[in-house]
Structures are given as structure tokens and as C-alpha cells.
Design a protein around this motif. Structure first.
Motif, mmCIF file in Angstrom:
data_model
loop_
_atom_site.group_PDB
_atom_site.id
_atom_site.type_symbol
_atom_site.label_atom_id
_atom_site.label_comp_id
_atom_site.label_asym_id
_atom_site.label_seq_id
_atom_site.Cartn_x
_atom_site.Cartn_y
_atom_site.Cartn_z
ATOM 1 N N LYS A 1 1.003 -1.235 0.102
ATOM 2 C CA LYS A 1 -0.151 -0.086 0.137
ATOM 3 C C LYS A 1 0.868 1.279 0.046
ATOM 4 C CE LYS A 1 -4.220 -1.620 2.199
ATOM 5 N NZ LYS A 1 -5.179 -1.622 3.622
ATOM 6 N N ARG A 2 1.780 1.154 0.787
ATOM 7 C CA ARG A 2 2.784 2.425 0.690
ATOM 8 C C ARG A 2 3.468 2.682 -0.523
ATOM 9 N NH1 ARG A 2 5.293 0.095 5.743
ATOM 10 N NH2 ARG A 2 4.196 0.618 7.365
ATOM 11 N N GLU A 3 3.849 1.566 -1.266
ATOM 12 C CA GLU A 3 4.483 1.676 -2.846
ATOM 13 C C GLU A 3 3.199 2.167 -3.577
ATOM 14 O OE1 GLU A 3 6.343 -0.659 -6.417
ATOM 15 O OE2 GLU A 3 6.604 -1.699 -4.404
ATOM 16 N N LEU A 4 2.383 1.768 -3.429
ATOM 17 C CA LEU A 4 1.004 2.100 -4.352
ATOM 18 C C LEU A 4 0.722 3.657 -4.004
ATOM 19 C CD1 LEU A 4 -1.332 1.723 -6.365
ATOM 20 C CD2 LEU A 4 -2.757 1.101 -4.456
ATOM 21 N N ASN A 5 0.789 4.092 -2.685
ATOM 22 C CA ASN A 5 0.647 5.412 -2.595
ATOM 23 C C ASN A 5 1.656 6.417 -3.068
ATOM 24 O OD1 ASN A 5 -1.805 5.162 -1.274
ATOM 25 N ND2 ASN A 5 -0.895 4.971 0.947
ATOM 26 N N ASP A 6 2.965 5.892 -3.066
ATOM 27 C CA ASP A 6 4.145 6.774 -3.719
ATOM 28 C C ASP A 6 4.016 6.638 -5.123
ATOM 29 O OD1 ASP A 6 5.180 6.761 -1.065
ATOM 30 O OD2 ASP A 6 6.688 5.297 -1.337
ATOM 31 N N GLY B 1 2.281 10.600 -9.765
ATOM 32 C CA GLY B 1 1.629 10.648 -10.842
ATOM 33 C C GLY B 1 1.931 9.570 -11.880
ATOM 34 N N CYS B 2 2.249 8.455 -11.456
ATOM 35 C CA CYS B 2 2.472 7.075 -12.297
ATOM 36 C C CYS B 2 1.204 6.851 -13.184
ATOM 37 C CB CYS B 2 2.926 6.016 -11.779
ATOM 38 S SG CYS B 2 4.788 6.267 -11.381
ATOM 39 N N VAL C 1 1.397 1.200 -14.605
ATOM 40 C CA VAL C 1 2.337 0.786 -13.522
ATOM 41 C C VAL C 1 1.578 0.301 -12.191
ATOM 42 C CG1 VAL C 1 4.071 2.184 -12.167
ATOM 43 C CG2 VAL C 1 3.813 2.900 -14.272
ATOM 44 N N TYR C 2 0.623 1.012 -11.867
ATOM 45 C CA TYR C 2 -0.327 0.322 -10.889
ATOM 46 C C TYR C 2 -0.417 -1.105 -11.199
ATOM 47 C CZ TYR C 2 -1.360 5.428 -10.102
ATOM 48 O OH TYR C 2 -1.301 6.782 -10.010
ATOM 49 N N ASN C 3 -0.606 -1.727 -12.064
ATOM 50 C CA ASN C 3 -1.008 -2.916 -12.440
ATOM 51 C C ASN C 3 -0.051 -4.065 -11.964
ATOM 52 O OD1 ASN C 3 -3.777 -2.716 -13.254
ATOM 53 N ND2 ASN C 3 -2.809 -2.101 -15.455
ATOM 54 N N PHE C 4 1.233 -3.584 -11.745
ATOM 55 C CA PHE C 4 2.310 -4.262 -11.479
ATOM 56 C C PHE C 4 2.364 -4.548 -10.123
ATOM 57 C CE2 PHE C 4 3.500 -2.688 -15.694
ATOM 58 C CZ PHE C 4 3.872 -4.142 -16.474
ATOM 59 N N ASN D 1 -6.306 10.878 -9.156
ATOM 60 C CA ASN D 1 -5.206 11.274 -8.066
ATOM 61 C C ASN D 1 -5.587 12.656 -7.815
ATOM 62 O OD1 ASN D 1 -3.116 12.117 -7.012
ATOM 63 N ND2 ASN D 1 -1.418 11.170 -8.365
ATOM 64 N N ASP D 2 -6.095 12.866 -6.574
ATOM 65 C CA ASP D 2 -6.357 14.004 -5.956
ATOM 66 C C ASP D 2 -5.294 15.171 -5.811
ATOM 67 O OD1 ASP D 2 -8.799 12.913 -5.208
ATOM 68 O OD2 ASP D 2 -8.343 12.793 -3.159
ATOM 69 N N HIS D 3 -4.098 14.709 -5.951
ATOM 70 C CA HIS D 3 -3.013 15.792 -6.036
ATOM 71 C C HIS D 3 -3.067 16.508 -7.402
ATOM 72 C CE1 HIS D 3 -0.990 14.355 -2.317
ATOM 73 N NE2 HIS D 3 -1.117 13.200 -2.573
ATOM 74 N N PHE D 4 -3.439 15.754 -8.365
ATOM 75 C CA PHE D 4 -3.347 16.326 -9.785
ATOM 76 C C PHE D 4 -4.654 16.889 -10.390
ATOM 77 C CE2 PHE D 4 0.221 13.396 -9.474
ATOM 78 C CZ PHE D 4 1.253 14.104 -9.729
ATOM 79 N N PHE D 5 -5.728 16.608 -9.424
ATOM 80 C CA PHE D 5 -7.114 16.981 -9.783
ATOM 81 C C PHE D 5 -7.392 17.986 -8.924
ATOM 82 C CE2 PHE D 5 -6.765 13.085 -12.041
ATOM 83 C CZ PHE D 5 -7.153 13.292 -13.290
ATOM 84 N N GLY D 6 -6.515 18.550 -7.990
ATOM 85 C CA GLY D 6 -7.167 19.713 -7.103
ATOM 86 C C GLY D 6 -8.084 19.565 -6.344
#
Length: 78
Positions: free
Chosen positions: A28-33, A38-39, A43-46, A72-77
Motif C-alpha cells: 500500500k505504501r508503494e502504491l501511494n508513492d 503521478g504514475c 504501472v499500478y497494475n504491476f 489522483n487528488d494531487h493532480f485534480f486539485g
């Protein structure tokens, strides 16, 4: 009903509940990273394959919500 990632790890790999929880937390930490970086969705599928040897259809279980992967909330504000 489909087995959870934790159930599969315990049954298939002989992990304890605590070991499975720790591995899932690390994934989960890796997924959040990856989300924060912004991957792309590809990439998430792996994550499931790399961490658990499972198909990407288990990915949704790792996210807090489907929105976490799809938007991704960081990119959609939001």
C-alpha cells in the motif's frame, strides 16, 4: 466470494496474519508513492504481481477507495 489478498497469502504462502498484514501495508505504501508521483495506471497494475504474484484485479483491495487509483487528488486539485 473472492478471497482477499490476506487470505491468499495465508493459504498459499503459509504466512501468519501479521506477516500478511505487514506485506500488504508495504505494498500500500508503494502504491501511494506511485500515486503521489503521478504514475500511469499501467504501472499500478504491476503492484499485485510484484508484491503478491496476483493478477491486477486485486489492486482495488489495496486502495483506500477506487478514486485513489482512478483520480489522483494531487493532480485534480480536490
Amino acid at each position: 466470494m473472492q478471497e482477499s489478498i490476506k487470505e491468499i497469502l495465508i493459504r498459499r504462502d503459509g504466512m501468519t496474519s501479521e506477516e500478511a498484514d505487514e506485506l500488504i501495508r508495504d505494498a500500500k505504501r508503494e502504491l501511494n508513492d506511485l500515486i503521489e508521483a503521478g504514475c500511469t495506471f499501467e504501472v499500478y497494475n504491476f503492484i499485485c504481481e510484484d508484491w503478491f504474484g496476483l493478477e491486477p484485479d486485486s489492486l482495488g483491495e489495496l486502495a483506500t477507495s477506487p478514486k485513489e487509483i482512478l483520480y489522483n487528488d494531487h493532480f485534480f486539485g480536490e
